[in-house]
Design a protein around this motif. Structure first.
Motif, PDB file in Angstrom:
ATOM      1  N   TYR A   1       0.356  -1.075   0.299  1.00 53.31           N
ATOM      2  CA  TYR A   1      -0.176  -0.337  -0.034  1.00 53.31           C
ATOM      3  C   TYR A   1       0.859   1.310  -0.454  1.00 53.31           C
ATOM      4  O   TYR A   1       0.279   2.129  -1.053  1.00 53.31           O
ATOM      5  CB  TYR A   1      -1.042   0.073   0.871  1.00 53.31           C
ATOM      6  CG  TYR A   1      -2.063  -1.079   0.426  1.00 53.31           C
ATOM      7  CD1 TYR A   1      -3.515  -0.342   0.088  1.00 53.31           C
ATOM      8  CD2 TYR A   1      -2.617  -2.173   1.381  1.00 53.31           C
ATOM      9  CE1 TYR A   1      -4.509  -0.879  -0.669  1.00 53.31           C
ATOM     10  CE2 TYR A   1      -3.715  -2.647   0.854  1.00 53.31           C
ATOM     11  CZ  TYR A   1      -4.770  -2.465   0.177  1.00 53.31           C
ATOM     12  OH  TYR A   1      -5.476  -3.146  -0.465  1.00 53.31           O
TER      13      TYR A   1
ATOM     14  N   GLY B   1       0.287   4.201  -3.223  1.00 50.22           N
ATOM     15  CA  GLY B   1      -0.020   5.418  -2.775  1.00 50.22           C
ATOM     16  C   GLY B   1       1.240   6.434  -3.514  1.00 50.22           C
ATOM     17  O   GLY B   1       1.018   7.661  -4.278  1.00 50.22           O
TER      18      GLY B   1
ATOM     19  N   HIS C   1      -4.344   5.515   1.011  1.00 50.51           N
ATOM     20  CA  HIS C   1      -3.348   4.454   0.746  1.00 50.51           C
ATOM     21  C   HIS C   1      -1.615   4.425   1.401  1.00 50.51           C
ATOM     22  O   HIS C   1      -1.301   3.461   1.909  1.00 50.51           O
ATOM     23  CB  HIS C   1      -2.820   4.123  -0.945  1.00 50.51           C
ATOM     24  CG  HIS C   1      -4.312   3.639  -1.417  1.00 50.51           C
ATOM     25  ND1 HIS C   1      -3.947   3.668  -2.868  1.00 50.51           N
ATOM     26  CD2 HIS C   1      -5.084   2.580  -0.888  1.00 50.51           C
ATOM     27  CE1 HIS C   1      -4.985   3.654  -2.978  1.00 50.51           C
ATOM     28  NE2 HIS C   1      -5.885   2.700  -2.280  1.00 50.51           N
TER      29      HIS C   1
ATOM     30  N   HIS D   1     -10.695  -3.291  -2.765  1.00 52.78           N
ATOM     31  CA  HIS D   1     -11.156  -3.309  -1.511  1.00 52.78           C
ATOM     32  C   HIS D   1     -11.236  -4.424  -0.577  1.00 52.78           C
ATOM     33  O   HIS D   1     -11.183  -4.647   0.855  1.00 52.78           O
ATOM     34  CB  HIS D   1     -11.658  -1.683  -1.237  1.00 52.78           C
ATOM     35  CG  HIS D   1     -10.706  -0.740  -1.525  1.00 52.78           C
ATOM     36  ND1 HIS D   1     -11.595   0.622  -2.317  1.00 52.78           N
ATOM     37  CD2 HIS D   1     -10.113  -0.331  -1.616  1.00 52.78           C
ATOM     38  CE1 HIS D   1     -10.970   1.263  -2.112  1.00 52.78           C
ATOM     39  NE2 HIS D   1      -9.648   0.854  -2.067  1.00 52.78           N
TER      40      HIS D   1
END
Length: 139
Positions: free
Chosen positions: A17, A21, A55, A112
């Protein structure tokens, strides 16, 4: 960390993540901070700068917890898994509305939900009793 599924999953997901991001900013140049439509990451995941920051924060929380202790990793896996489950379901209803401040699309929803499944599965299923060792530290 190898003996703790929660620590392993939190660390791996955290690192992923964080990378996602950071990469998101490469495709969101010129996209408004809370635009309802964003740039496409990997050609399918829609992101805007707020989504990228989310993120990064989630990745940092998972990575820190994964590197800290099994108890911290378990807690963070469950909390973030629950948030992702909620976001995965609610996200379907946000697309096409002004409330879609994360610029979510269908691919995001399924990612998700998949993240929620793994994080909640490991968080709720593994290491049912996290115990402290003789020094009082949690393994």
């Amino acid at each position: 960390m190898r003996s703790s599924p929660n620590r392993l999953v939190a660390t791996i997901f955290g690192a992923v993540y964080l990378v996602v991001g950071a990469l998101g900013f490469a495709v969101t140049g010129g996209v408004g901070f809370i635009a309802t439509e964003g740039g496409l990451l990997l050609g399918i995941f829609e992101v805007n700068p707020l989504h990228n920051i989310a993120h990064l924060l989630i990745g940092a929380a998972l990575l820190i917890a994964g590197l800290s202790s099994a108890r911290a990793a378990k807690t963070v896996n469950i909390v973030i898994g629950a948030v992702y489950l909620l976001l995965g379901v609610v996200g379907f209803f946000l697309v096409g509305t002004a409330l879609n401040i994360l610029a979510l699309n269908t691919f995001d929803h399924f990612l998700h939900l998949a993240s929620a499944l793994v994080l909640l599965g490991v968080g709720l299923g593994a290491e049912r009793s996290v115990r402290a060792d003789a020094s009082g530290r949690v393994a």
